[in-house]
Design a protein around this motif. Structure first.
Motif, PDB file in Angstrom:
ATOM      1  N   PRO A  72     -30.517  33.825 -12.099  1.00 17.98           N
ATOM      2  CA  PRO A  72     -30.352  35.124 -12.281  1.00 17.98           C
ATOM      3  C   PRO A  72     -28.815  35.431 -12.387  1.00 17.98           C
ATOM      4  N   SER A  73     -28.425  36.578 -12.701  1.00 11.59           N
ATOM      5  CA  SER A  73     -27.130  36.874 -12.836  1.00 11.59           C
ATOM      6  C   SER A  73     -26.637  37.118 -11.165  1.00 11.59           C
ATOM      7  N   GLY A  74     -25.280  36.381 -10.996  1.00  7.35           N
ATOM      8  CA  GLY A  74     -24.825  36.510  -9.733  1.00  7.35           C
ATOM      9  C   GLY A  74     -25.139  35.326  -8.853  1.00  7.35           C
ATOM     10  N   ALA A  75     -26.041  34.165  -9.586  1.00  7.06           N
ATOM     11  CA  ALA A  75     -26.343  33.057  -8.864  1.00  7.06           C
ATOM     12  C   ALA A  75     -25.260  32.088  -8.556  1.00  7.06           C
ATOM     13  N   GLY A  76     -24.238  32.164  -9.504  1.00  5.73           N
ATOM     14  CA  GLY A  76     -23.003  31.114  -8.857  1.00  5.73           C
ATOM     15  C   GLY A  76     -22.762  30.219 -10.338  1.00  5.73           C
ATOM     16  N   LYS A  77     -23.513  30.457 -11.336  1.00  6.73           N
ATOM     17  CA  LYS A  77     -23.400  29.245 -12.269  1.00  6.73           C
ATOM     18  C   LYS A  77     -21.953  29.622 -12.946  1.00  6.73           C
ATOM     19  N   SER A  78     -21.309  30.426 -13.372  1.00  2.62           N
ATOM     20  CA  SER A  78     -20.114  30.654 -13.924  1.00  2.62           C
ATOM     21  C   SER A  78     -19.013  30.196 -12.961  1.00  2.62           C
ATOM     22  N   VAL A  79     -19.210  30.771 -11.422  1.00  2.60           N
ATOM     23  CA  VAL A  79     -18.358  30.386 -10.750  1.00  2.60           C
ATOM     24  C   VAL A  79     -18.171  28.900 -10.325  1.00  2.60           C
ATOM     25  N   LEU A  80     -19.158  28.046 -10.433  1.00  2.00           N
ATOM     26  CA  LEU A  80     -19.380  26.635 -10.475  1.00  2.00           C
ATOM     27  C   LEU A  80     -18.357  26.247 -11.596  1.00  2.00           C
ATOM     28  N   MET A  81     -18.645  26.599 -13.005  1.00  4.76           N
ATOM     29  CA  MET A  81     -17.731  26.165 -14.059  1.00  4.76           C
ATOM     30  C   MET A  81     -16.188  26.498 -13.882  1.00  4.76           C
ATOM     31  N   HIS A  82     -15.766  27.600 -13.142  1.00  6.53           N
ATOM     32  CA  HIS A  82     -14.588  28.036 -12.737  1.00  6.53           C
ATOM     33  C   HIS A  82     -14.004  27.010 -11.735  1.00  6.53           C
ATOM     34  N   LEU A  83     -14.717  26.534 -10.933  1.00  4.34           N
ATOM     35  CA  LEU A  83     -14.236  25.533 -10.027  1.00  4.34           C
ATOM     36  C   LEU A  83     -14.094  24.132 -10.494  1.00  4.34           C
ATOM     37  N   LEU A  84     -14.876  23.903 -11.336  1.00  8.99           N
ATOM     38  CA  LEU A  84     -14.884  22.499 -12.244  1.00  8.99           C
ATOM     39  C   LEU A  84     -13.463  22.481 -12.946  1.00  8.99           C
ATOM     40  N   LEU A  85     -13.097  23.677 -13.352  1.00 10.20           N
ATOM     41  CA  LEU A  85     -11.986  23.637 -14.326  1.00 10.20           C
ATOM     42  C   LEU A  85     -10.725  23.917 -13.355  1.00 10.20           C
ATOM     43  N   ARG A  86     -10.944  24.108 -11.887  1.00 12.39           N
ATOM     44  CA  ARG A  86     -10.001  24.376 -11.050  1.00 12.39           C
ATOM     45  C   ARG A  86      -9.034  25.671 -11.420  1.00 12.39           C
ATOM     46  N   LEU A  87      -9.891  26.841 -11.905  1.00 16.77           N
ATOM     47  CA  LEU A  87      -9.339  28.126 -11.905  1.00 16.77           C
ATOM     48  C   LEU A  87      -9.299  28.683 -10.712  1.00 16.77           C
ATOM     49  N   TYR A  88     -10.098  28.296  -9.827  1.00 13.42           N
ATOM     50  CA  TYR A  88     -10.396  28.810  -8.421  1.00 13.42           C
ATOM     51  C   TYR A  88     -10.494  27.255  -7.734  1.00 13.42           C
ATOM     52  N   ASP A  89      -9.894  27.190  -6.444  1.00 11.57           N
ATOM     53  CA  ASP A  89     -10.162  26.253  -5.555  1.00 11.57           C
ATOM     54  C   ASP A  89     -11.065  26.318  -4.165  1.00 11.57           C
ATOM     55  N   TYR A  90     -12.101  25.436  -4.192  1.00  9.96           N
ATOM     56  CA  TYR A  90     -12.891  25.536  -3.078  1.00  9.96           C
ATOM     57  C   TYR A  90     -12.319  25.229  -1.645  1.00  9.96           C
ATOM     58  N   THR A  91     -12.826  25.592  -0.434  1.00  9.94           N
ATOM     59  CA  THR A  91     -12.111  25.633   0.578  1.00  9.94           C
ATOM     60  C   THR A  91     -13.322  24.825   1.419  1.00  9.94           C
ATOM     61  N   GLU A  92     -14.430  24.823   1.064  1.00 10.32           N
ATOM     62  CA  GLU A  92     -15.577  24.141   2.032  1.00 10.32           C
ATOM     63  C   GLU A  92     -16.319  23.138   0.940  1.00 10.32           C
ATOM     64  N   GLY A  93     -16.846  22.020   1.394  1.00 15.59           N
ATOM     65  CA  GLY A  93     -17.437  21.328   0.719  1.00 15.59           C
ATOM     66  C   GLY A  93     -16.657  20.415  -0.420  1.00 15.59           C
ATOM     67  N   SER A  94     -17.653  19.784  -1.269  1.00 16.77           N
ATOM     68  CA  SER A  94     -16.483  18.509  -2.038  1.00 16.77           C
ATOM     69  C   SER A  94     -17.050  18.787  -3.576  1.00 16.77           C
ATOM     70  N   ILE A  95     -16.177  18.386  -4.503  1.00 18.25           N
ATOM     71  CA  ILE A  95     -16.563  18.243  -5.875  1.00 18.25           C
ATOM     72  C   ILE A  95     -15.754  16.924  -6.105  1.00 18.25           C
ATOM     73  N   GLN A  96     -16.374  16.018  -6.652  1.00 15.01           N
ATOM     74  CA  GLN A  96     -15.810  14.616  -6.827  1.00 15.01           C
ATOM     75  C   GLN A  96     -16.107  14.424  -8.255  1.00 15.01           C
ATOM     76  N   PHE A  97     -14.854  13.665  -9.014  1.00 12.88           N
ATOM     77  CA  PHE A  97     -14.990  13.316 -10.277  1.00 12.88           C
ATOM     78  C   PHE A  97     -14.684  11.609 -10.336  1.00 12.88           C
ATOM     79  N   ASP A  98     -15.639  11.243 -10.584  1.00 10.04           N
ATOM     80  CA  ASP A  98     -15.899   9.473 -10.301  1.00 10.04           C
ATOM     81  C   ASP A  98     -15.229   9.294  -9.035  1.00 10.04           C
ATOM     82  N   GLY A  99     -15.894   9.837  -7.941  1.00  9.26           N
ATOM     83  CA  GLY A  99     -15.415   9.280  -6.683  1.00  9.26           C
ATOM     84  C   GLY A  99     -14.205   9.758  -6.096  1.00  9.26           C
TER      85      GLY A  99
END
Length: 608
Positions: free
Chosen positions: A392-419
């Motif tokens: 549903p709207s507000g579930a965080g789908k688009s925000v996840l895309m923005h984090l993958l593009l590094r438009l925003y930076d996460y502070t908790e957890g991890s995203i890895q590209f090829d490790g």
């Protein structure tokens, strides 16, 4: 707060030599200009008045008389005096022209460099900064505030130097002619300068209010013009006019307040300046009658006072412009002081190409301390896999895309590209590996070919056309009169919503990225076109890892795996078939959409 003088000095870097030449020309023009009243003085007293050159004659005037050949020569060749005055005026005019030319070239160069610096800086600021700031105000700072600075550097800096030089030269010059008369001539200069300074202190905050009101007004205009079709579609012209009236009235009221304060300054300073001339004339006339002063000396004092007084009176205006420039510089500096998107200094790009493998672990993200948009999200994506995200709207789908593009930076957890941790990878490299179609595709006011080549400027024409075919937009483009050379309006306004989405999709495909992100990229296309695009994407399966966000489940059915998000958490994962069979959010949405489509088809067949 950084001093405006320090900011101006920094802006002058690379142009200080020109300003030095301008100040040198100004100094020469000032010195030469003061020669005119001195020639007039010796002509009146010694050539016409017959006054002998004796011990009471000021040394400077005696030296000038010798340069002109002496009183007798000047009396016999009276034309020498006006000729010398004309020549000196011409020389002063030439130096004044050089001063203005050098200052104008330097200020234009500074303004150009400042605009380019601001433009580049805005393109590298964090997304959060753009989220918090009004576009119209940013445009105001990059245009009007820069122009205010340019005008000050072109004219007012030289005018301030002119006033100071005139006063600095006039004081010792007039003191050498007559100390008492100099004291009379300078009696009201101090009050004029003090009044100008106090006026500047009083009105400085008014300039910021006017600038801010103009920025608000620009923002309203920009927003209205951007959404002009929506305004007309909802017949909101009257409402928009009323909304515009408020900022317009505030700008008018603040501008009028500033003009009233300036009017007070001009009227009072005019009175004081004229009073200074009147005082000098009255006292000089009295001393001439008593034999203490000569007519030639009074002429010299009045002429020098005329040269000096009006520029000194302009100090208030110059301080006014300095106040406006101070506000403009601080508003510009507020942008430049914002730190750019930063990469770790030891973050070189990976030595090998990105394969498209993504690992997300316990990812949390929120906007400015609000409720988490992503709350402990974890999943994996294999290279070449097509993964769909639903929720549903507000579930965080688009925000996840923005984090993958590094438009925003996460502070908790991890995203890895090829490790490798995403936050340790250079932003430019990350974005070069991703082709993205945003929820609201943005097209530039260029040709269709230029928009398609945005990610790959060197792409050959046959690849451009192949990407357009994959996005089902090639035939449409060929139908335009100019084909791929067709100019599209601002934001692609001359295209339909579906056409804009397909051009954006072709642009992303042409980039040939290892990771392709489609954020609700087919929402504006019809079912038949959607089926053709999905078939083309299926044929490209395995060429790139693909993340698809959509609300129409028909768009997601072809995916290798579907991730269902709710309130930032992963609640379901599997293929379309498995999720449609098990109880949960996906099945409920599938049943709803299937029943709606069935009802629609039945209505169409029955002719209702």
């Amino acid at each position: 707060m950084v001093s405006p003088l320090r900011i101006i000095w920094q802006l002058m870097r690379g142009h200080r030599l020109r300003y030095g030449l301008a100040l040198g020309s100004l100094a020469l023009a000032t010195l030469v200009a003061y020669g005119v009243p001195l020639i007039g003085s010796v002509t009146i007293d010694h050539a016409l008045g017959g006054r002998p050159v004796d011990g009471d004659t000021p040394a400077l005037l005696a030296l000038l008389l010798r340069a002109l050949g002496g009183p007798e020569t000047l009396r016999d060749h009276l034309w020498l005096a006006p000729l010398a005055m004309v020549v000196l005026s011409l020389v002063a005019g030439v130096f004044s022209y050089l001063k203005g030319w050098q200052a104008s070239v330097a200020s234009d160069g500074i303004a150009r460099a400042l605009k380019e610096r601001l433009y580049d800086h805005l393109n590298h600021l964090p997304s959060r900064h753009h989220d918090r700031n009004d576009t119209g105000d940013l445009v105001q700072r990059c245009t009007s505030d820069v122009e205010t600075t340019r005008q000050f550097l072109a004219a007012q800096v030289m005018e301030i130097g002119h006033a100071l030089l005139l006063t600095a030269v006039a004081l010792p010059l007039l003191l050498s002619l007559s100390v008492p008369m100099t004291l009379v001539s300078f009696a009201l200069i101090g009050p004029i300068v003090l009044y100008g300074y106090l006026y500047f202190r009083k009105v400085r905050h008014v300039f910021r209010e006017v600038d801010e009101a103009e920025g608000e007004l620009t923002g309203v205009i920009q927003e209205n013009l951007t959404g002009i079709r929506v305004v007309r579609a909802f017949a909101r012209q009257a409402f928009e006019r009323a909304k515009f009236a408020g900022p317009n009235a505030r700008y008018r009221d603040r501008s009028l307040r500033m003009l009233r304060l300036m009017s007070w300054y001009w009227s009072i300073s005019d009175f004081v300046a004229l009073s200074q001339i009147g005082l000098t004339l009255l006292v000089g006339a009295h001393w001439i009658a008593s034999g203490t002063l000569t007519v030639g000396l009074l002429f010299a004092f009045l002429s020098c006072l005329g040269l000096m007084l009006w520029p000194v009176r302009q100090l208030g205006r110059m301080l006014t412009e300095l106040g406006k420039t101070t506000v403009a510089l601080h508003r510009i500096h507020e942008i430049l002081a914002v730190a750019r998107e930063a990469d770790a200094p030891d973050s070189p790009p990976p030595p090998t190409a990105f394969t498209g493998r993504i690992a997300v672990r316990h990812l949390r993200f929120s906007h400015d301390g609000q409720r988490p948009v992503l709350d402990g999200l974890s999943f994996d994506v294999a290279p070449g896999e097509t993964v769909a995200l639903l929720g549903p709207s507000g579930a965080g789908k688009s925000v996840l895309m923005h984090l993958l593009l590094r438009l925003y930076d996460y502070t908790e957890g991890s995203i890895q590209f090829d490790g490798r941790e995403l936050s340790s990878l250079p932003r430019k490299w990350v974005r070069s590996q991703i082709g993205v179609v945003m929820q609201e595709p943005f097209l530039f006011s260029k040709t269709l070919r230029d928009n398609l080549r945005l990610g790959r400027g060197d792409a050959p024409q046959h690849e451009v056309e192949d990407a357009a075919r994959a996005a089902c937009i090639h035939d449409t483009i060929q139908g335009f009169a100019d084909g791929y050379e067709t100019m599209i309006g601002e934001r692609g306004i001359t295209l339909s919503g579906g056409q804009r989405q397909r051009v954006a999709l072709a642009r992303a495909i042409l980039k040939r990225p290892p990771l392709l992100i489609l954020d609700d990229a087919l929402s504006a296309v019809d079912g038949e076109t959607e089926a053709l695009i999905l078939r083309a994407l299926r044929e490209r399966r395995g060429h790139a890892t693909t993340l698809v966000i959509a609300h129409r489940l028909s768009t997601l059915a072809h995916a290798d795996r579907v991730l269902v998000l709710d309130r930032g958490r992963l609640i379901q994962s599997g293929t379309h078939a498995t999720l449609a069979a098990e109880d949960g959010l996906y099945r409920r949405l599938w049943q709803i959409q299937s029943s709606v489509e069935t009802a629609f088809r039945e209505d169409a067949l029955s002719g209702r």
